[in-house]
Design a protein around this motif. Structure first.
Motif, PDB file in Angstrom:
ATOM      1  N   UNK A  86       0.820  -1.212   0.000  1.00 18.03           N
ATOM      2  CA  UNK A  86       0.000   0.000   0.000  1.00 18.03           C
ATOM      3  C   UNK A  86       0.856   1.266   0.000  1.00 18.03           C
ATOM      4  N   UNK A  87       2.147   1.143   0.314  1.00 19.01           N
ATOM      5  CA  UNK A  87       3.031   2.299   0.151  1.00 19.01           C
ATOM      6  C   UNK A  87       3.170   2.628  -1.334  1.00 19.01           C
ATOM      7  N   UNK A  88       3.247   1.589  -2.165  1.00 17.39           N
ATOM      8  CA  UNK A  88       3.455   1.794  -3.601  1.00 17.39           C
ATOM      9  C   UNK A  88       2.144   1.957  -4.351  1.00 17.39           C
ATOM     10  N   UNK A  89       1.089   1.327  -3.863  1.00 13.96           N
ATOM     11  CA  UNK A  89      -0.228   1.422  -4.497  1.00 13.96           C
ATOM     12  C   UNK A  89      -1.257   1.725  -3.421  1.00 13.96           C
ATOM     13  N   UNK A  90      -1.383   2.998  -3.018  1.00 11.61           N
ATOM     14  CA  UNK A  90      -2.298   3.367  -1.929  1.00 11.61           C
ATOM     15  C   UNK A  90      -3.740   2.968  -2.224  1.00 11.61           C
ATOM     16  N   UNK A  91      -4.436   2.546  -1.165  1.00  9.86           N
ATOM     17  CA  UNK A  91      -5.845   2.207  -1.301  1.00  9.86           C
ATOM     18  C   UNK A  91      -6.656   3.502  -1.413  1.00  9.86           C
ATOM     19  N   UNK A  92      -7.449   3.658  -2.461  1.00 12.23           N
ATOM     20  CA  UNK A  92      -8.242   4.884  -2.625  1.00 12.23           C
ATOM     21  C   UNK A  92      -9.177   5.100  -1.440  1.00 12.23           C
ATOM     22  N   UNK A  93      -9.158   6.307  -0.900  1.00 11.18           N
ATOM     23  CA  UNK A  93     -10.065   6.645   0.189  1.00 11.18           C
ATOM     24  C   UNK A  93      -9.666   6.141   1.558  1.00 11.18           C
ATOM     25  N   UNK A  94      -8.538   5.448   1.679  1.00 11.54           N
ATOM     26  CA  UNK A  94      -8.114   4.917   2.975  1.00 11.54           C
ATOM     27  C   UNK A  94      -7.742   6.060   3.913  1.00 11.54           C
ATOM     28  N   UNK A  95      -8.129   5.939   5.177  1.00  8.09           N
ATOM     29  CA  UNK A  95      -7.826   6.969   6.168  1.00  8.09           C
ATOM     30  C   UNK A  95      -7.096   6.350   7.346  1.00  8.09           C
ATOM     31  N   UNK A  96      -6.515   7.220   8.171  1.00  3.02           N
ATOM     32  CA  UNK A  96      -5.821   6.796   9.383  1.00  3.02           C
ATOM     33  C   UNK A  96      -5.931   7.940  10.388  1.00  3.02           C
ATOM     34  N   UNK A  97      -6.004   7.602  11.669  1.00  7.02           N
ATOM     35  CA  UNK A  97      -6.016   8.638  12.696  1.00  7.02           C
ATOM     36  C   UNK A  97      -4.698   9.393  12.637  1.00  7.02           C
ATOM     37  N   UNK A  98      -4.750  10.719  12.666  1.00  6.92           N
ATOM     38  CA  UNK A  98      -3.532  11.508  12.530  1.00  6.92           C
ATOM     39  C   UNK A  98      -2.527  11.172  13.633  1.00  6.92           C
ATOM     40  N   UNK A  99      -3.021  10.905  14.841  1.00  3.47           N
ATOM     41  CA  UNK A  99      -2.118  10.537  15.926  1.00  3.47           C
ATOM     42  C   UNK A  99      -1.392   9.239  15.642  1.00  3.47           C
ATOM     43  N   UNK A 130      -9.555  11.373  11.537  1.00  3.27           N
ATOM     44  CA  UNK A 130      -9.041  10.665  10.358  1.00  3.27           C
ATOM     45  C   UNK A 130      -8.561  11.611   9.258  1.00  3.27           C
ATOM     46  N   UNK A 131      -7.415  11.280   8.698  1.00  2.00           N
ATOM     47  CA  UNK A 131      -6.880  12.011   7.549  1.00  2.00           C
ATOM     48  C   UNK A 131      -6.536  10.994   6.466  1.00  2.00           C
ATOM     49  N   UNK A 132      -6.259  11.476   5.266  1.00  2.00           N
ATOM     50  CA  UNK A 132      -5.899  10.574   4.185  1.00  2.00           C
ATOM     51  C   UNK A 132      -4.629   9.797   4.515  1.00  2.00           C
ATOM     52  N   UNK A 133      -4.711   8.489   4.424  1.00  2.00           N
ATOM     53  CA  UNK A 133      -3.554   7.659   4.786  1.00  2.00           C
ATOM     54  C   UNK A 133      -2.359   7.919   3.875  1.00  2.00           C
ATOM     55  N   UNK A 134      -2.610   7.990   2.578  1.00  4.72           N
ATOM     56  CA  UNK A 134      -1.533   8.244   1.629  1.00  4.72           C
ATOM     57  C   UNK A 134      -0.905   9.608   1.871  1.00  4.72           C
ATOM     58  N   UNK A 135      -1.739  10.614   2.133  1.00  4.72           N
ATOM     59  CA  UNK A 135      -1.226  11.965   2.370  1.00  4.72           C
ATOM     60  C   UNK A 135      -0.313  11.990   3.580  1.00  4.72           C
ATOM     61  N   UNK A 136      -0.757  11.377   4.681  1.00  5.83           N
ATOM     62  CA  UNK A 136       0.053  11.371   5.898  1.00  5.83           C
ATOM     63  C   UNK A 136       1.334  10.571   5.705  1.00  5.83           C
ATOM     64  N   UNK A 137       1.214   9.419   5.047  1.00  6.34           N
ATOM     65  CA  UNK A 137       2.393   8.571   4.840  1.00  6.34           C
ATOM     66  C   UNK A 137       3.453   9.259   3.983  1.00  6.34           C
ATOM     67  N   UNK A 138       3.019  10.004   3.006  1.00  5.51           N
ATOM     68  CA  UNK A 138       3.971  10.664   2.121  1.00  5.51           C
ATOM     69  C   UNK A 138       4.548  11.934   2.751  1.00  5.51           C
ATOM     70  N   UNK A 139       3.695  12.765   3.298  1.00  9.79           N
ATOM     71  CA  UNK A 139       4.111  14.119   3.669  1.00  9.79           C
ATOM     72  C   UNK A 139       4.820  14.204   5.014  1.00  9.79           C
ATOM     73  N   UNK A 140       4.449  13.373   5.973  1.00  8.57           N
ATOM     74  CA  UNK A 140       5.139  13.445   7.266  1.00  8.57           C
ATOM     75  C   UNK A 140       6.617  13.071   7.137  1.00  8.57           C
ATOM     76  N   UNK A 141       6.964  11.920   6.568  1.00  6.45           N
ATOM     77  CA  UNK A 141       8.386  11.618   6.407  1.00  6.45           C
ATOM     78  C   UNK A 141       9.082  12.544   5.415  1.00  6.45           C
ATOM     79  N   UNK A 142       8.369  12.984   4.386  1.00  7.83           N
ATOM     80  CA  UNK A 142       8.983  13.886   3.408  1.00  7.83           C
ATOM     81  C   UNK A 142       9.420  15.184   4.070  1.00  7.83           C
ATOM     82  N   UNK A 143       8.568  15.731   4.937  1.00  8.99           N
ATOM     83  CA  UNK A 143       8.932  16.956   5.652  1.00  8.99           C
ATOM     84  C   UNK A 143      10.132  16.728   6.561  1.00  8.99           C
ATOM     85  N   UNK A 144      10.129  15.612   7.273  1.00  9.17           N
ATOM     86  CA  UNK A 144      11.242  15.317   8.176  1.00  9.17           C
ATOM     87  C   UNK A 144      12.558  15.196   7.408  1.00  9.17           C
TER      88      UNK A 144
END
Length: 222
Positions: A86-99, A130-144
């Protein structure tokens, strides 16, 4: 859509995909380490089970416990392997708690950052929005990575977050600390802010960054 607009859209998509690829290349070793953490114990418990079964009178209760452990570890490893896809092919609409996403990101990068002389600090409240899982996965480490790739010495990275019913805000700050410099050799190219910016636009996430600081505002979904 005109040919010019179509060409521009295609160019933007290619830029986003190139930035995502660069990020995944940078995260590959951390993801592999996370997978190995689930796979190695299976071999260790299997060896223990084999030794127990070689005994003149094997303790079947102990053997049963070992098999149960192997089964649990195998299920966790299988789930982790599926999750890598799912890192390479994110599930459309998948969410995750921001925490939870923040905790996952910190756990993923802590080892690599520690090796580079970077200390990750966080005092995060329970955030279930809940926030977009793909968005959080990409942007949090990218910023760091974008904040720290140019550092020439040790530093402390502080991560804070807050959320409302409409959005979740993550604030990341970097402060240099005393100590010797460290090897800045990276396993792939450094992440640039232009990479983070194109990914943020693609995910409809607000990004503000300055020297030593970045703020991400994720829309709360659902």
């Amino acid at each position: 859509m005109t040919s010019t607009a179509a060409s521009t859209a295609q160019d933007n998509l290619m830029r986003v995909e190139a930035s995502r690829y660069a990020l995944l290349r940078r995260l590959a070793f951390s993801i592999r380490h996370q997978m190995v953490a689930h796979l190695q114990p299976i071999g260790m418990v299997t060896e223990l089970l084999e030794r127990r079964l070689r005994a003149p009178e094997p303790d079947l209760h102990q053997a049963h416990d070992s098999v149960a452990k192997i089964n649990g570890l195998a299920k966790a490893a299988a789930q982790d392997c599926l999750d890598v896809i799912t890192w390479m092919a994110p599930e459309p609409g998948a969410t995750v708690a921001i925490g939870q996403s923040l905790q996952d990101c910190i756990a993923l990068l802590r080892g690599n950052f520690s090796f580079r002389g970077l200390a990750l600090k966080s005092d995060l409240p329970e955030l279930s929005q809940p926030v977009g899982r793909s968005a959080a996965r990409m942007l949090l480490p990218a910023c760091l990575l974008a904040l720290t790739d140019g550092l020439e010495g040790p530093a402390e990275i502080t991560i804070g977050a807050q959320a409302t019913d409409d959005d979740a805000t993550v604030d990341i700050r970097v402060q240099r600390t005393e100590g010797e410099g460290f090897d800045r050799q990276l396993n792939y190219r450094a992440l640039q802010w232009s990479d983070v910016e194109v990914m943020a636009r693609a995910e409809d996430v607000q990004l503000v960054h300055a020297d030593g600081r970045a703020t991400l505002v994720f829309p709360v979904l659902g």
